[in-house]
Design a protein around this motif. Structure first.
Motif, PDB file in Angstrom:
ATOM      1  N   ARG A 131       0.847  -1.200   0.000  1.00 37.09           N
ATOM      2  CA  ARG A 131       0.000   0.000   0.000  1.00 37.09           C
ATOM      3  C   ARG A 131       0.879   1.246   0.000  1.00 37.09           C
ATOM      4  NH1 ARG A 131      -4.014  -0.567   4.397  1.00 37.09           N
ATOM      5  NH2 ARG A 131      -5.011  -1.874   2.796  1.00 37.09           N
ATOM      6  N   ALA A 132       0.529   2.195  -0.859  1.00 38.12           N
ATOM      7  CA  ALA A 132       1.273   3.450  -0.947  1.00 38.12           C
ATOM      8  C   ALA A 132       0.315   4.625  -0.843  1.00 38.12           C
ATOM      9  CB  ALA A 132       2.046   3.527  -2.256  1.00 38.12           C
ATOM     10  N   ALA A 133       0.724   5.663  -0.132  1.00 40.38           N
ATOM     11  CA  ALA A 133      -0.081   6.876   0.000  1.00 40.38           C
ATOM     12  C   ALA A 133      -0.164   7.590  -1.341  1.00 40.38           C
ATOM     13  CB  ALA A 133       0.520   7.796   1.050  1.00 40.38           C
ATOM     14  N   MET A 138      -6.812   8.421  -1.788  1.00 43.67           N
ATOM     15  CA  MET A 138      -5.927   8.658  -0.648  1.00 43.67           C
ATOM     16  C   MET A 138      -4.808   7.632  -0.530  1.00 43.67           C
ATOM     17  SD  MET A 138      -6.911  11.477   0.525  1.00 43.67           S
ATOM     18  CE  MET A 138      -5.829  11.557   1.960  1.00 43.67           C
ATOM     19  N   ASP A 139      -5.042   6.403  -0.966  1.00 42.48           N
ATOM     20  CA  ASP A 139      -3.975   5.410  -1.011  1.00 42.48           C
ATOM     21  C   ASP A 139      -4.360   4.316  -1.994  1.00 42.48           C
ATOM     22  OD1 ASP A 139      -5.344   3.136   0.422  1.00 42.48           O
ATOM     23  OD2 ASP A 139      -5.266   4.530   2.105  1.00 42.48           O
ATOM     24  N   VAL A 140      -3.352   3.585  -2.474  1.00 41.78           N
ATOM     25  CA  VAL A 140      -3.562   2.516  -3.451  1.00 41.78           C
ATOM     26  C   VAL A 140      -2.790   1.281  -2.991  1.00 41.78           C
ATOM     27  CG1 VAL A 140      -3.427   1.848  -5.877  1.00 41.78           C
ATOM     28  CG2 VAL A 140      -3.684   4.266  -5.275  1.00 41.78           C
ATOM     29  N   THR A 141      -3.448   0.122  -3.090  1.00 35.35           N
ATOM     30  CA  THR A 141      -2.798  -1.141  -2.743  1.00 35.35           C
ATOM     31  C   THR A 141      -2.555  -1.943  -4.016  1.00 35.35           C
ATOM     32  OG1 THR A 141      -3.896  -1.176  -0.582  1.00 35.35           O
ATOM     33  CG2 THR A 141      -2.958  -3.248  -1.365  1.00 35.35           C
ATOM     34  N   PHE A 142      -1.330  -2.421  -4.155  1.00 36.57           N
ATOM     35  CA  PHE A 142      -0.926  -3.161  -5.349  1.00 36.57           C
ATOM     36  C   PHE A 142      -0.695  -4.626  -5.013  1.00 36.57           C
ATOM     37  CE2 PHE A 142       0.267   1.232  -5.825  1.00 36.57           C
ATOM     38  CZ  PHE A 142      -0.194   1.536  -7.096  1.00 36.57           C
ATOM     39  N   SER A 143      -1.022  -5.478  -5.965  1.00 34.80           N
ATOM     40  CA  SER A 143      -0.813  -6.916  -5.846  1.00 34.80           C
ATOM     41  C   SER A 143       0.403  -7.304  -6.676  1.00 34.80           C
ATOM     42  CB  SER A 143      -2.066  -7.657  -6.356  1.00 34.80           C
ATOM     43  OG  SER A 143      -1.845  -9.041  -6.394  1.00 34.80           O
ATOM     44  N   LEU A 144       1.499  -7.634  -6.000  1.00 33.92           N
ATOM     45  CA  LEU A 144       2.749  -7.947  -6.693  1.00 33.92           C
ATOM     46  C   LEU A 144       2.968  -9.461  -6.664  1.00 33.92           C
ATOM     47  CD1 LEU A 144       4.956  -5.023  -5.337  1.00 33.92           C
ATOM     48  CD2 LEU A 144       3.457  -5.099  -7.340  1.00 33.92           C
ATOM     49  N   PHE A 163      -3.021  -3.706  -9.873  1.00 36.66           N
ATOM     50  CA  PHE A 163      -3.908  -3.033  -8.919  1.00 36.66           C
ATOM     51  C   PHE A 163      -4.716  -4.035  -8.104  1.00 36.66           C
ATOM     52  CE2 PHE A 163      -8.077  -1.307  -7.843  1.00 36.66           C
ATOM     53  CZ  PHE A 163      -7.763  -0.106  -7.235  1.00 36.66           C
ATOM     54  N   HIS A 164      -4.834  -3.751  -6.812  1.00 31.33           N
ATOM     55  CA  HIS A 164      -5.666  -4.579  -5.932  1.00 31.33           C
ATOM     56  C   HIS A 164      -6.877  -3.795  -5.411  1.00 31.33           C
ATOM     57  CE1 HIS A 164      -6.851  -7.625  -3.073  1.00 31.33           C
ATOM     58  NE2 HIS A 164      -6.742  -6.761  -2.075  1.00 31.33           N
ATOM     59  N   ALA A 165      -6.638  -2.624  -4.803  1.00 31.61           N
ATOM     60  CA  ALA A 165      -7.735  -1.831  -4.234  1.00 31.61           C
ATOM     61  C   ALA A 165      -7.231  -0.427  -3.931  1.00 31.61           C
ATOM     62  CB  ALA A 165      -8.263  -2.483  -2.954  1.00 31.61           C
ATOM     63  N   THR A 199     -13.964   2.238  -0.445  1.00 34.84           N
ATOM     64  CA  THR A 199     -12.984   1.210  -0.777  1.00 34.84           C
ATOM     65  C   THR A 199     -13.381   0.616  -2.116  1.00 34.84           C
ATOM     66  OG1 THR A 199     -12.557   0.677   1.550  1.00 34.84           O
ATOM     67  CG2 THR A 199     -11.932  -0.979  -0.095  1.00 34.84           C
ATOM     68  N   LEU A 200     -12.513   0.762  -3.105  1.00 37.56           N
ATOM     69  CA  LEU A 200     -12.818   0.291  -4.454  1.00 37.56           C
ATOM     70  C   LEU A 200     -11.858  -0.819  -4.857  1.00 37.56           C
ATOM     71  CD1 LEU A 200     -13.418   3.685  -6.317  1.00 37.56           C
ATOM     72  CD2 LEU A 200     -15.076   2.223  -5.192  1.00 37.56           C
ATOM     73  N   ARG A 201     -12.433  -1.931  -5.308  1.00 28.56           N
ATOM     74  CA  ARG A 201     -11.649  -3.042  -5.829  1.00 28.56           C
ATOM     75  C   ARG A 201     -11.452  -2.865  -7.337  1.00 28.56           C
ATOM     76  NH1 ARG A 201      -9.439  -5.593  -1.412  1.00 28.56           N
ATOM     77  NH2 ARG A 201     -10.984  -5.616   0.283  1.00 28.56           N
ATOM     78  N   HIS A 202     -10.730  -3.792  -7.920  1.00 30.45           N
ATOM     79  CA  HIS A 202     -10.436  -3.709  -9.350  1.00 30.45           C
ATOM     80  C   HIS A 202     -11.714  -3.594 -10.172  1.00 30.45           C
ATOM     81  CE1 HIS A 202      -8.864  -4.673 -13.313  1.00 30.45           C
ATOM     82  NE2 HIS A 202      -7.619  -4.638 -12.845  1.00 30.45           N
ATOM     83  N   GLU A 203     -12.691  -4.441  -9.866  1.00 29.22           N
ATOM     84  CA  GLU A 203     -13.922  -4.472 -10.655  1.00 29.22           C
ATOM     85  C   GLU A 203     -14.764  -3.206 -10.504  1.00 29.22           C
ATOM     86  OE1 GLU A 203     -14.590  -6.890  -6.815  1.00 29.22           O
ATOM     87  OE2 GLU A 203     -12.999  -6.606  -8.323  1.00 29.22           O
ATOM     88  N   ASP A 204     -14.483  -2.408  -9.488  1.00 31.23           N
ATOM     89  CA  ASP A 204     -15.244  -1.177  -9.254  1.00 31.23           C
ATOM     90  C   ASP A 204     -14.715   0.002 -10.073  1.00 31.23           C
ATOM     91  OD1 ASP A 204     -16.751  -2.484  -7.213  1.00 31.23           O
ATOM     92  OD2 ASP A 204     -15.125  -2.091  -5.785  1.00 31.23           O
ATOM     93  N   CYS A 205     -13.504  -0.113 -10.596  1.00 31.04           N
ATOM     94  CA  CYS A 205     -12.805   1.060 -11.123  1.00 31.04           C
ATOM     95  C   CYS A 205     -12.975   1.299 -12.623  1.00 31.04           C
ATOM     96  CB  CYS A 205     -11.320   0.958 -10.792  1.00 31.04           C
ATOM     97  SG  CYS A 205     -10.981   1.100  -9.016  1.00 31.04           S
ATOM     98  N   ALA A 206     -13.596   0.352 -13.332  1.00 28.83           N
ATOM     99  CA  ALA A 206     -13.856   0.518 -14.774  1.00 28.83           C
ATOM    100  C   ALA A 206     -12.613   0.957 -15.540  1.00 28.83           C
ATOM    101  CB  ALA A 206     -14.995   1.524 -14.997  1.00 28.83           C
ATOM    102  N   PHE A 207     -11.527   0.254 -15.313  1.00 32.26           N
ATOM    103  CA  PHE A 207     -10.278   0.619 -15.980  1.00 32.26           C
ATOM    104  C   PHE A 207     -10.370   0.399 -17.487  1.00 32.26           C
ATOM    105  CE2 PHE A 207      -8.284  -0.541 -11.755  1.00 32.26           C
ATOM    106  CZ  PHE A 207      -7.973   0.765 -11.411  1.00 32.26           C
ATOM    107  N   GLY A 208      -9.787   1.331 -18.227  1.00 36.05           N
ATOM    108  CA  GLY A 208      -9.659   1.221 -19.667  1.00 36.05           C
ATOM    109  C   GLY A 208      -8.335   1.841 -20.062  1.00 36.05           C
ATOM    110  N   TYR A 209      -8.120   2.016 -21.353  1.00 34.98           N
ATOM    111  CA  TYR A 209      -6.877   2.628 -21.812  1.00 34.98           C
ATOM    112  C   TYR A 209      -6.823   4.085 -21.374  1.00 34.98           C
ATOM    113  CZ  TYR A 209      -3.399   4.627 -24.968  1.00 34.98           C
ATOM    114  OH  TYR A 209      -2.326   5.314 -25.483  1.00 34.98           O
TER     115      TYR A 209
END
Length: 352
Positions: free
Chosen positions: A101-103, A193-199, A152-154, A167-177
């Motif tokens: 997680r990063a601020a 405010m912060d992002v959590t990554f899945s490495l 991206f995780h949340a 709190t938004l998960r991947h499926e909530d964010c409607a990512f596109g190009y």
């Protein structure tokens, strides 16, 4: 009038809001502009105070991170909320991934370097991208075969409409190009405010992008690790892209356009050297830099702005440029590409 002034003065004292704030050093294009009000945000509590204050909550808002994806076309009559929180930590792990997680106010490249220093791969292809972590999901940043959404995780965000923490998960964010829900339903409403990554634990090198493969070959690296790939990306970007601290710029200025296969085939018949990449939906992504170069804009200036001589996709401030100078060059390039190729170029930065 005197009563209004006293109310504003009290709010400034309570929230440390600064008036008539110069923004030149807070945007990587280096454009001179004045913000009516500016507030450095260190926590959700700061945003809650702003939301509850009748003076500041009534103003238009500009959420600012590293300032690398914004074009200030004029003075801003509202309140700039500059996200400045810091911190990176491992917050969990499972059999598949380690979660970091990063601020939002953390420098993106600092995050990449932190993961590498801690033996974690996954973000190395995104090395040296300017800007902060909070902008990464908004823009769904990407480079050299990897997009932010791949790792991206949340995230957590403050909702100005309700005052709640989302709190938004991947499926909530409607990512596109270069796209996400933050450019649509949550635009001007949610503040990341912060992002959590899945490495991934079972890391695999992503070297399909030609420039990376060539760079690794030049270094005689046959089995690259994550640090090798990061070093290769940094070398490539340093050669091709100007340092914003030296030459004002906002990185890649236009998105690579995606067009239907039939249109791509028609263009290819006239322009055999056309650079294109097939997409999963059957369409083709074109290299915007190639289109711009073919129209003669690489290294060409229009007043105090130009398309960079080493990379036609990058718009640079040659010194003293205004936001309107940037707009003029942007429109001129778009017009020429449309006239020659029938393709619409869409700017990546947000125009304010």
């Amino acid at each position: 009038m005197s009563s209004n002034y006293q109310t504003d003065a009290a709010s400034i004292a309570k929230l440390a809001v600064q008036s008539d704030f110069p923004m030149r050093t807070f945007n990587t294009l280096g454009i001179e502009a004045i913000a009516h009000a500016y507030f450095s945000v260190g926590s959700v509590a700061d945003l809650q105070l702003i939301r509850l204050d009748p003076t500041w909550s009534a103003l238009p808002r500009l959420i600012l991170g590293g300032g690398s994806n914004v074009v200030l076309t004029q003075d801003f009559s509202g309140l700039v909320l500059h996200i400045r929180n810091q911190g990176i930590q491992i917050v969990g792990e499972d059999s598949d991934a380690i979660y970091v997680r990063a601020a939002a106010g953390q420098s993106w490249h600092t995050l990449v370097e932190w993961t590498l220093a801690n033996g974690l791969g996954g973000l190395e292809n995104l090395s040296l991208i300017p800007g902060n972590v909070g902008a990464a999901p908004i823009q769904n940043i990407g480079a050299y075969g990897v997009e932010m959404q791949d790792r991206f995780h949340a995230l957590t965000a403050f909702d100005f409409l309700t005052g709640e923490i989302l709190t938004l998960r991947h499926e909530d964010c409607a990512f596109g190009y270069r796209d996400s829900i933050f450019k649509h339903a949550l635009c001007d409403r949610a503040v990341v405010m912060d992002v959590t990554f899945s490495l991934p634990r079972r890391w695999q090198a992503e070297v399909r992008y030609g420039d990376i493969a060539d760079e690794l070959a030049a270094r005689s690296i046959l089995r690259p690790d994550a640090r090798d790939i990061s070093n290769a990306v940094i070398a490539i970007r340093t050669r091709k892209l100007p340092d914003p601290a030296v030459i004002g710029n906002a990185g890649s200025f236009f998105k690579n356009p995606i067009i239907p296969a039939a249109q791509r085939d028609a263009l290819l018949s006239h322009y055999p050297a056309l650079v294109s990449y097939q997409q999963t939906d059957g369409g083709y992504k074109l290299a915007a830099g190639w289109l711009i170069d073919q129209c003669g804009w690489k290294g060409k200036a229009l007043g105090p702005v130009a398309m960079y001589q080493k990379q036609a996709l990058v718009l640079v401030n040659l010194g003293g440029a205004s936001g309107q100078d940037v707009v003029r060059l942007s429109k001129a390039v778009q017009s020429d590409v449309m006239t020659r190729f029938g393709v619409t170029l869409e700017p990546e930065p947000i125009f304010v």
